[in-house]
Design a protein around this motif. Sequence first.
Motif, short mmCIF file in Angstrom:
data_model
loop_
_atom_site.label_atom_id
_atom_site.label_comp_id
_atom_site.label_asym_id
_atom_site.label_seq_id
_atom_site.Cartn_x
_atom_site.Cartn_y
_atom_site.Cartn_z
N GLY A 42 27.87 38.74 51.89
CA GLY A 42 28.84 38.86 53.06
C GLY A 42 30.05 39.39 52.84
N ILE A 43 30.58 39.51 51.67
CA ILE A 43 31.61 40.43 51.17
C ILE A 43 31.47 41.95 51.37
N ALA A 44 30.14 42.36 50.75
CA ALA A 44 29.79 43.55 50.61
C ALA A 44 29.52 44.13 52.01
N TRP A 49 33.62 50.92 51.87
CA TRP A 49 34.11 50.80 50.47
C TRP A 49 34.16 52.10 49.70
N THR A 50 34.84 52.17 48.86
CA THR A 50 34.87 53.44 48.10
C THR A 50 34.50 53.18 46.61
N ARG A 137 37.16 43.98 45.93
CA ARG A 137 36.56 44.67 44.86
C ARG A 137 35.39 43.94 44.17
N ILE A 138 34.43 45.07 44.05
CA ILE A 138 33.24 44.52 43.35
C ILE A 138 33.00 45.43 42.21
N VAL A 154 32.91 50.52 40.07
CA VAL A 154 33.65 49.62 40.99
C VAL A 154 33.83 50.05 42.13
N PHE A 155 33.48 49.23 43.06
CA PHE A 155 33.83 49.56 44.52
C PHE A 155 35.02 48.77 45.09
#
Length: 158
Positions: A42-44, A49-50, A137-138, A154-155
Amino acid sequence: MKTSILKIAAMVMFMVTLGCEKSEDDNMMNNLSAAQITELKGIAASGTWTIAYYFDTDKEETAHFNGYTFTFNADGSLVATNGTTTVNGTWSVTDSDSSNDDSPDDSDVDFNIAFASPSDFADLTDDWDIVEYTAVRIELIDISGGNGGTDKLVFEKN
């Protein structure tokens, strides 16, 4: 008696020290629950995102993705665009038991990314281990089975 107490204290200190050391696996979220997997998906899939950081085995290559935003769609499609160029791929979050995982730890959850081309994007294709994630952040890592090199991705949410 004094010697026995000192020996016991030394053994306790040694055991505590061993218990505090962290391995590479301890730094990864190897055993996410089903609820955490759903949360991460869900977060993704919320927002764009960058790539804040990308290290490929022996060098930092973040600049290859400057200007691109990444959208992780709920249907498993992944779209990277910089306004003029669009690159399509796929993504998923899976238990390694059901994926083609090259990690020696079969109990982990993978963040899978796949791009066929161009080559910079194809380099992102992997079954990444999840180091940590937040709403913005991922952080992912992959230790190559072939050459033993470590990749880090890192996204960050826009």
